[in-house]
Write a protein that holds these residues in place. Sequence first.
Motif, PDB file in Angstrom:
ATOM      1  N   MET A   1      -7.983  21.060 -33.428  1.00  8.96           N
ATOM      2  CA  MET A   1      -8.191  20.083 -34.479  1.00  8.96           C
ATOM      3  C   MET A   1      -6.991  20.120 -35.410  1.00  8.96           C
ATOM      4  O   MET A   1      -6.564  21.196 -35.836  1.00  8.96           O
ATOM      5  N   LYS A   2      -6.449  18.941 -35.687  1.00  7.53           N
ATOM      6  CA  LYS A   2      -5.327  18.840 -36.616  1.00  7.53           C
ATOM      7  C   LYS A   2      -5.233  17.421 -37.138  1.00  7.53           C
ATOM      8  O   LYS A   2      -5.716  16.475 -36.507  1.00  7.53           O
ATOM      9  N   SER A   3      -4.617  17.286 -38.275  1.00  7.04           N
ATOM     10  CA  SER A   3      -4.400  15.946 -38.815  1.00  7.04           C
ATOM     11  C   SER A   3      -3.208  15.306 -38.109  1.00  7.04           C
ATOM     12  O   SER A   3      -2.329  15.994 -37.595  1.00  7.04           O
ATOM     13  N   VAL A   4      -3.205  13.991 -38.091  1.00  9.59           N
ATOM     14  CA  VAL A   4      -2.122  13.230 -37.464  1.00  9.59           C
ATOM     15  C   VAL A   4      -1.530  12.316 -38.529  1.00  9.59           C
ATOM     16  O   VAL A   4      -2.239  11.516 -39.131  1.00  9.59           O
ATOM     17  N   ASN A   5      -0.232  12.446 -38.755  1.00  7.77           N
ATOM     18  CA  ASN A   5       0.464  11.609 -39.722  1.00  7.77           C
ATOM     19  C   ASN A   5       0.967  10.367 -38.975  1.00  7.77           C
ATOM     20  O   ASN A   5       1.924  10.440 -38.197  1.00  7.77           O
ATOM     21  N   LEU A   6       0.312   9.232 -39.209  1.00 13.68           N
ATOM     22  CA  LEU A   6       0.649   8.013 -38.461  1.00 13.68           C
ATOM     23  C   LEU A   6       2.046   7.502 -38.780  1.00 13.68           C
ATOM     24  O   LEU A   6       2.754   7.036 -37.886  1.00 13.68           O
ATOM     25  N   ALA A   7       2.472   7.591 -40.032  1.00 10.94           N
ATOM     26  CA  ALA A   7       3.822   7.149 -40.394  1.00 10.94           C
ATOM     27  C   ALA A   7       4.867   7.977 -39.651  1.00 10.94           C
ATOM     28  O   ALA A   7       5.865   7.439 -39.151  1.00 10.94           O
ATOM     29  N   HIS A  20       1.722   4.154 -28.185  1.00 10.91           N
ATOM     30  CA  HIS A  20       1.894   5.598 -28.053  1.00 10.91           C
ATOM     31  C   HIS A  20       0.595   6.284 -28.463  1.00 10.91           C
ATOM     32  O   HIS A  20       0.087   6.038 -29.564  1.00 10.91           O
ATOM     33  N   VAL A  21       0.086   7.131 -27.599  1.00 12.67           N
ATOM     34  CA  VAL A  21      -1.171   7.834 -27.856  1.00 12.67           C
ATOM     35  C   VAL A  21      -0.916   8.962 -28.850  1.00 12.67           C
ATOM     36  O   VAL A  21      -0.013   9.787 -28.661  1.00 12.67           O
ATOM     37  N   VAL A  22      -1.735   8.985 -29.915  1.00  8.59           N
ATOM     38  CA  VAL A  22      -1.598  10.037 -30.936  1.00  8.59           C
ATOM     39  C   VAL A  22      -2.820  10.941 -30.999  1.00  8.59           C
ATOM     40  O   VAL A  22      -2.771  12.013 -31.606  1.00  8.59           O
TER      41      VAL A  22
END
Length: 118
Positions: A1-7, A20-22
Motif C-alpha cells: 500500500m502506498k500513495s500515488v502522486n498523479l502529477a 500509463h497504469v499507476v
Amino acid sequence: MKSVNLAEKLSQFSTHWDPHVVADYNENEVMVVKLMGAYPFHKHDNTDDFFYVLEGEMQMDIEGEPSRTVKAGELFVVPKGVVHRPRAESEVKVLLIEPKGEPNSGDSDREAAPKTRI
C-alpha cells in the motif's frame, strides 16, 4: 500500500493517447493519460468508459447527441455500447479506470495502446 502522486506520474511521459497504469483496483487498472486532438469514434461492448479530468478541458462526442464539455474536477462515464470519442483542443490530463485487458481503442480500427506501468 502506498500513495500515488498523479502529477509526478504524468511528468514521466509526454505522449498523447498513451495510457500509463499507476495502480490496480480490484480487477481494474487505474491509469493516467494525456489527450490532445480527437480519438476515433468507438464503443466498448462489455464495459463502461470512465474519465476523470485532472487538468484542462475535453469534449466528449456521443454519436447522435450534442457534445459534452468535461472540465477539470469533473468525471464522465460513457455507458457500455455507446459510440463516443474524446477530443481536446489543447492538452488535457485524465485519470481512467478500465477492466484489466480492455483495449483503449474499443471496436475502432486504431491499434490499442500498450498499457505501460509507471
